[in-house]
Scaffold this active site. Structure first.
Site, PDB file in Angstrom:
ATOM      1  N   HIS A  10      -6.382   3.157   0.725  1.00 41.85           N
ATOM      2  CA  HIS A  10      -6.003   3.444   2.115  1.00 41.85           C
ATOM      3  C   HIS A  10      -6.760   4.730   2.409  1.00 41.85           C
ATOM      4  O   HIS A  10      -6.537   5.754   1.734  1.00 41.85           O
ATOM      5  CB  HIS A  10      -4.481   3.619   2.221  1.00 41.85           C
ATOM      6  CG  HIS A  10      -3.985   3.951   3.598  1.00 41.85           C
ATOM      7  ND1 HIS A  10      -2.952   3.264   4.208  1.00 41.85           N
ATOM      8  CD2 HIS A  10      -4.348   4.920   4.479  1.00 41.85           C
ATOM      9  CE1 HIS A  10      -2.709   3.775   5.408  1.00 41.85           C
ATOM     10  NE2 HIS A  10      -3.541   4.794   5.590  1.00 41.85           N
TER      11      HIS A  10
ATOM     12  N   CYS B 207       0.843  -1.200   0.000  1.00 43.28           N
ATOM     13  CA  CYS B 207       0.000   0.000   0.000  1.00 43.28           C
ATOM     14  C   CYS B 207       0.877   1.250   0.000  1.00 43.28           C
ATOM     15  O   CYS B 207       1.702   1.441   0.901  1.00 43.28           O
ATOM     16  CB  CYS B 207      -0.917  -0.012   1.226  1.00 43.28           C
ATOM     17  SG  CYS B 207      -1.788   1.542   1.482  1.00 43.28           S
TER      18      CYS B 207
ATOM     19  N   ASP C 280      -0.930  16.409  -1.956  1.00 40.18           N
ATOM     20  CA  ASP C 280      -1.272  15.485  -3.045  1.00 40.18           C
ATOM     21  C   ASP C 280      -0.262  15.642  -4.178  1.00 40.18           C
ATOM     22  O   ASP C 280       0.098  16.758  -4.553  1.00 40.18           O
ATOM     23  CB  ASP C 280      -2.699  15.754  -3.547  1.00 40.18           C
ATOM     24  CG  ASP C 280      -3.234  14.616  -4.384  1.00 40.18           C
ATOM     25  OD1 ASP C 280      -4.167  13.930  -3.924  1.00 40.18           O
ATOM     26  OD2 ASP C 280      -2.720  14.399  -5.505  1.00 40.18           O
TER      27      ASP C 280
ATOM     28  N   HIS D  69      -8.365   8.123   2.948  1.00 39.19           N
ATOM     29  CA  HIS D  69      -7.760   9.452   2.929  1.00 39.19           C
ATOM     30  C   HIS D  69      -8.833  10.500   2.701  1.00 39.19           C
ATOM     31  O   HIS D  69      -9.803  10.280   1.975  1.00 39.19           O
ATOM     32  CB  HIS D  69      -6.662   9.562   1.870  1.00 39.19           C
ATOM     33  CG  HIS D  69      -7.098   9.142   0.495  1.00 39.19           C
ATOM     34  ND1 HIS D  69      -7.181   7.817   0.112  1.00 39.19           N
ATOM     35  CD2 HIS D  69      -7.488   9.869  -0.572  1.00 39.19           C
ATOM     36  CE1 HIS D  69      -7.584   7.754  -1.141  1.00 39.19           C
ATOM     37  NE2 HIS D  69      -7.799   8.991  -1.581  1.00 39.19           N
TER      38      HIS D  69
END
Ligand code: 5GP
Ligand code: ZN
Length: 108
Positions: free
Chosen positions: A97, A4, A30, A99
């Site tokens: 995952h 991941c 990001d 977020h």
């Protein structure tokens, strides 16, 4: 989750532009920003998505939301910002995952 990408970022195995870290949460920019300010808040512990959260995760989820205003102000978004959690394939989630996206444009 050894494969991941966000677990690897949380462990420091791959780099990220981190803006906040504590024992439970991490926030970083990001890599493909969709706004002048675009960062992600993740739990360090692997959770696939909102679909796999349980009642035991409520405090963690509240902490993620509460952190948005602190970090948004620090990033120049005191006038406001958008949040998003894409959930599941049908919800546009690409990284599995959990977020929370925070996006905005700093006021002039
Ligand atoms: P999703 O569609 O899953 O909600 O969005 C995943 C987000 O993670 C995307 O906005 C994408 O640009 C970002 N992202 C994917 N891989 C990386 C990475 O390795 N580093 C960082 N900083 N962001 C990433
Ligand atoms: Zn993970």
């Amino acid at each position: 989750m050894s494969d991941c990408i966000f677990c690897k970022i949380a462990k420091g195995d791959i780099p990220a532009d981190k803006i906040y870290e504590d024992d439970e949460l991490l926030a970083f920019k990001d890599i493909r920003p969709a706004a002048p300010v675009h960062f992600l808040i993740i739990p360090k512990r692997h959770i696939d998505s909102l679909l796999t959260t349980t009642k035991e995760d409520e405090a963690l989820l509240g902490k993620m939301l509460g952190l948005t205003s602190v970090l948004a102000r620090q990033q120049g978004l005191a006038a406001g910002y958008k949040t998003a959690i894409n959930t599941g394939h049908a919800g546009g989630q690409e990284v599995f995952h959990l977020h929370l996206h925070v996006l905005g444009t700093p006021a002039q």
